[in-house]
Scaffold this active site. Structure first.
Site, PDB file in Angstrom:
ATOM      1  N   GLU A 172      -9.693  -9.753  -8.095  1.00  0.00           N
ATOM      2  CA  GLU A 172      -8.631  -8.917  -7.631  1.00  0.00           C
ATOM      3  C   GLU A 172      -7.534  -8.936  -8.765  1.00  0.00           C
ATOM      4  O   GLU A 172      -6.905  -8.026  -8.957  1.00  0.00           O
ATOM      5  CB  GLU A 172      -8.189  -8.922  -6.322  1.00  0.00           C
ATOM      6  CG  GLU A 172      -9.243  -8.694  -5.422  1.00  0.00           C
ATOM      7  CD  GLU A 172      -8.939  -8.811  -3.901  1.00  0.00           C
ATOM      8  OE1 GLU A 172      -9.717  -8.540  -2.889  1.00  0.00           O
ATOM      9  OE2 GLU A 172      -7.749  -9.248  -3.640  1.00  0.00           O
ATOM     10  N   PHE A 200     -15.752   3.594   6.354  1.00  0.00           N
ATOM     11  CA  PHE A 200     -14.265   4.084   6.154  1.00  0.00           C
ATOM     12  C   PHE A 200     -13.832   3.855   4.707  1.00  0.00           C
ATOM     13  O   PHE A 200     -12.901   4.261   4.120  1.00  0.00           O
ATOM     14  CB  PHE A 200     -13.389   3.103   6.891  1.00  0.00           C
ATOM     15  CG  PHE A 200     -13.782   1.559   6.345  1.00  0.00           C
ATOM     16  CD1 PHE A 200     -12.951   0.891   5.112  1.00  0.00           C
ATOM     17  CD2 PHE A 200     -14.294   0.770   7.177  1.00  0.00           C
ATOM     18  CE1 PHE A 200     -13.082  -0.476   5.195  1.00  0.00           C
ATOM     19  CE2 PHE A 200     -14.680  -0.643   6.950  1.00  0.00           C
ATOM     20  CZ  PHE A 200     -13.935  -1.220   6.088  1.00  0.00           C
ATOM     21  N   TYR A 212     -12.311  -2.620  -3.560  1.00  0.00           N
ATOM     22  CA  TYR A 212     -12.949  -2.549  -2.108  1.00  0.00           C
ATOM     23  C   TYR A 212     -14.417  -2.554  -2.274  1.00  0.00           C
ATOM     24  O   TYR A 212     -15.111  -2.092  -1.670  1.00  0.00           O
ATOM     25  CB  TYR A 212     -12.415  -1.285  -1.572  1.00  0.00           C
ATOM     26  CG  TYR A 212     -10.898  -1.788  -0.834  1.00  0.00           C
ATOM     27  CD1 TYR A 212     -10.627  -2.615  -0.092  1.00  0.00           C
ATOM     28  CD2 TYR A 212      -9.719  -0.896  -1.221  1.00  0.00           C
ATOM     29  CE1 TYR A 212      -9.292  -3.146   0.364  1.00  0.00           C
ATOM     30  CE2 TYR A 212      -8.477  -1.140  -0.737  1.00  0.00           C
ATOM     31  CZ  TYR A 212      -8.370  -2.029   0.145  1.00  0.00           C
ATOM     32  OH  TYR A 212      -7.078  -2.404   0.512  1.00  0.00           O
ATOM     33  N   ASN A 247      -2.119   0.122   6.629  1.00  0.00           N
ATOM     34  CA  ASN A 247      -1.656  -1.068   7.455  1.00  0.00           C
ATOM     35  C   ASN A 247      -0.618  -1.787   6.539  1.00  0.00           C
ATOM     36  O   ASN A 247      -0.783  -3.042   6.372  1.00  0.00           O
ATOM     37  CB  ASN A 247      -2.733  -1.850   8.037  1.00  0.00           C
ATOM     38  CG  ASN A 247      -3.792  -1.991   6.965  1.00  0.00           C
ATOM     39  OD1 ASN A 247      -3.623  -1.872   5.767  1.00  0.00           O
ATOM     40  ND2 ASN A 247      -4.861  -2.522   7.320  1.00  0.00           N
ATOM     41  N   HIS A 304      -2.260  -5.464   1.404  1.00  0.00           N
ATOM     42  CA  HIS A 304      -3.501  -6.259   1.296  1.00  0.00           C
ATOM     43  C   HIS A 304      -3.098  -7.537   0.603  1.00  0.00           C
ATOM     44  O   HIS A 304      -2.392  -7.904  -0.005  1.00  0.00           O
ATOM     45  CB  HIS A 304      -4.146  -5.553   0.021  1.00  0.00           C
ATOM     46  CG  HIS A 304      -5.178  -6.134  -0.430  1.00  0.00           C
ATOM     47  ND1 HIS A 304      -6.517  -6.247   0.102  1.00  0.00           N
ATOM     48  CD2 HIS A 304      -5.392  -7.118  -1.464  1.00  0.00           C
ATOM     49  CE1 HIS A 304      -7.362  -7.067  -0.385  1.00  0.00           C
ATOM     50  NE2 HIS A 304      -6.666  -7.645  -1.606  1.00  0.00           N
ATOM     51  N   THR A 328      -5.763  -6.952  10.945  1.00  0.00           N
ATOM     52  CA  THR A 328      -5.810  -5.634  10.097  1.00  0.00           C
ATOM     53  C   THR A 328      -5.124  -4.368  10.922  1.00  0.00           C
ATOM     54  O   THR A 328      -4.877  -3.427  10.309  1.00  0.00           O
ATOM     55  CB  THR A 328      -7.516  -5.290   9.914  1.00  0.00           C
ATOM     56  OG1 THR A 328      -7.814  -6.560   9.275  1.00  0.00           O
ATOM     57  CG2 THR A 328      -7.734  -4.201   8.977  1.00  0.00           C
ATOM     58  N   LYS A 382       0.705  -1.136  -0.094  1.00  0.00           N
ATOM     59  CA  LYS A 382      -0.188   0.022   0.228  1.00  0.00           C
ATOM     60  C   LYS A 382       0.845   1.437  -0.049  1.00  0.00           C
ATOM     61  O   LYS A 382       1.969   1.092   0.207  1.00  0.00           O
ATOM     62  CB  LYS A 382      -0.868  -0.052   1.158  1.00  0.00           C
ATOM     63  CG  LYS A 382      -1.924  -1.061   1.341  1.00  0.00           C
ATOM     64  CD  LYS A 382      -3.039  -1.238   2.501  1.00  0.00           C
ATOM     65  CE  LYS A 382      -3.968  -2.285   2.246  1.00  0.00           C
ATOM     66  NZ  LYS A 382      -4.791  -1.928   3.305  1.00  0.00           N
ATOM     67  N   ARG A 436       2.476  -6.619   9.505  1.00  0.00           N
ATOM     68  CA  ARG A 436       1.750  -5.567  10.090  1.00  0.00           C
ATOM     69  C   ARG A 436       2.523  -5.305  11.649  1.00  0.00           C
ATOM     70  O   ARG A 436       2.560  -4.441  12.067  1.00  0.00           O
ATOM     71  CB  ARG A 436       0.355  -5.636  10.205  1.00  0.00           C
ATOM     72  CG  ARG A 436      -0.251  -5.228   8.892  1.00  0.00           C
ATOM     73  CD  ARG A 436      -1.670  -6.173   8.547  1.00  0.00           C
ATOM     74  NE  ARG A 436      -2.424  -5.454   7.415  1.00  0.00           N
ATOM     75  CZ  ARG A 436      -3.593  -5.889   7.004  1.00  0.00           C
ATOM     76  NH1 ARG A 436      -4.287  -6.998   7.614  1.00  0.00           N
ATOM     77  NH2 ARG A 436      -4.033  -5.501   5.816  1.00  0.00           N
TER      78      ARG A 436
HETATM   79  N1  UDP Z   1      -9.918  -0.205   7.074  1.00  0.00           N
HETATM   80  C1  UDP Z   1     -10.003   1.027   7.748  1.00  0.00           C
HETATM   81  N2  UDP Z   1     -10.995   1.151   8.955  1.00  0.00           N
HETATM   82  C2  UDP Z   1     -11.721   0.126   9.432  1.00  0.00           C
HETATM   83  C3  UDP Z   1     -11.539  -1.279   8.684  1.00  0.00           C
HETATM   84  C4  UDP Z   1     -10.539  -1.380   7.555  1.00  0.00           C
HETATM   85  O1  UDP Z   1      -9.379   1.989   7.569  1.00  0.00           O
HETATM   86  O2  UDP Z   1     -12.454   0.129  10.364  1.00  0.00           O
HETATM   87  C5  UDP Z   1      -9.210  -0.470   5.771  1.00  0.00           C
HETATM   88  C6  UDP Z   1      -7.709  -1.061   6.056  1.00  0.00           C
HETATM   89  O3  UDP Z   1      -6.810  -0.285   5.359  1.00  0.00           O
HETATM   90  C7  UDP Z   1      -7.899  -2.534   5.898  1.00  0.00           C
HETATM   91  C8  UDP Z   1      -9.046  -2.219   4.556  1.00  0.00           C
HETATM   92  O4  UDP Z   1      -9.636  -1.276   4.833  1.00  0.00           O
HETATM   93  O5  UDP Z   1      -6.872  -2.995   5.509  1.00  0.00           O
HETATM   94  C9  UDP Z   1      -9.960  -3.431   4.341  1.00  0.00           C
HETATM   95  O6  UDP Z   1     -10.364  -3.940   5.375  1.00  0.00           O
HETATM   96  P1  UDP Z   1     -10.467  -5.425   5.781  1.00  0.00           P
HETATM   97  O7  UDP Z   1     -11.438  -5.690   6.867  1.00  0.00           O
HETATM   98  O8  UDP Z   1     -10.884  -6.311   4.420  1.00  0.00           O
HETATM   99  O9  UDP Z   1      -9.047  -5.858   6.417  1.00  0.00           O
HETATM  100  P2  UDP Z   1      -7.735  -6.663   5.793  1.00  0.00           P
HETATM  101  O10 UDP Z   1      -8.362  -7.806   4.857  1.00  0.00           O
HETATM  102  O11 UDP Z   1      -7.046  -5.766   4.700  1.00  0.00           O
HETATM  103  O12 UDP Z   1      -6.973  -7.127   6.868  1.00  0.00           O
HETATM  104 MG    MG Z   2     -10.027  -7.850   3.559  1.00  0.00          MG
END
Ligand code: UDP
Ligand code: MG
Length: 158
Positions: free
Chosen positions: A128, A59, A51, A114, A117, A93, A11, A104
């Site tokens: 994707e 968010f 997304y 974070n 992805h 996450t 990212k 992370r």
């Molecule tokens: N994200 C965020 N706030 C939240 C949840 C998610 O900014 O409350 C962002 C974060 O960058 C995350 C992405 O949205 O990696 C996608 O969310 P997901 O729950 O799919 O997490 P991941 O699969 O990336 O762990």
């Molecule tokens: Mg995800």
């Protein structure tokens, strides 16, 4: 046990912090096969689609803004159970809660910024990968010489 392909994104914070090499190195050292690699500052429409499952979340607009704020590196990786392997390597996450030893957990302090992805299912991976490597010729089919040393070929790749 199945050979899978998965999409990984390094990212904008990973690129801006100069962590592309460190993160890529973890996947390479793990034994995942690199099929595709691309650095680009993508259009918002790409991340709106990427997304899409989060479209209704509060968010979502900030997430699209963050992902377009600097270049990202897209990786296509392959390996046995690659989707789960990558997810485990990423960590939770929220980087502050991600276990030490994960990307992370070792490298980040933020929930939203974070670093990385990874696709979360075979269906997501297929969707994707098509978004970031739309032309199948962008993915390189090659045979790493280390494969028989990374896997037990008879047990795991037969
Ligand atoms: N994200 C965020 N706030 C939240 C949840 C998610 O900014 O409350 C962002 C974060 O960058 C995350 C992405 O949205 O990696 C996608 O969310 P997901 O729950 O799919 O997490 P991941 O699969 O990336 O762990
Ligand atoms: Mg995800």
């Amino acid at each position: 046990m199945a050979v899978q392909r998965t999409l990984v994104l390094l990212k904008p914070d990973a690129v801006q912090r100069g962590l592309v090499g460190a993160i890529l190195s973890r996947f390479e050292s793990k034994g995942l096969k690199l099929l595709g690699l691309k650095l680009r500052q993508f259009e918002p429409s790409v991340f709106e689609a990427h997304y899409e499952p989060h479209k209704s979340k509060p968010f979502y607009p900030g997430l699209v803004k963050y992902m377009t704020s600097a270049p990202v590196v897209a990786l296509a990786l392959e390996g046995v159970d690659a989707i789960e392997v990558v997810r485990n390597m990423m960590g939770a996450t929220n980087s502050r809660k991600a276990a030490p030893g994960t990307i992370r957990g070792d490298l980040g302090m933020s929930f939203s910024s974070n670093l990385v992805h990874g696709s979360d299912s075979p269906e997501s991976a297929q969707r994707e990968l098509a978004l970031f490597f739309g032309d199948a010729r962008e993915l390189v089919n090659w045979s790493p010489v280390a494969t028989p040393w990374i896997y037990n070929v008879a047990e795991e790749l037969a």
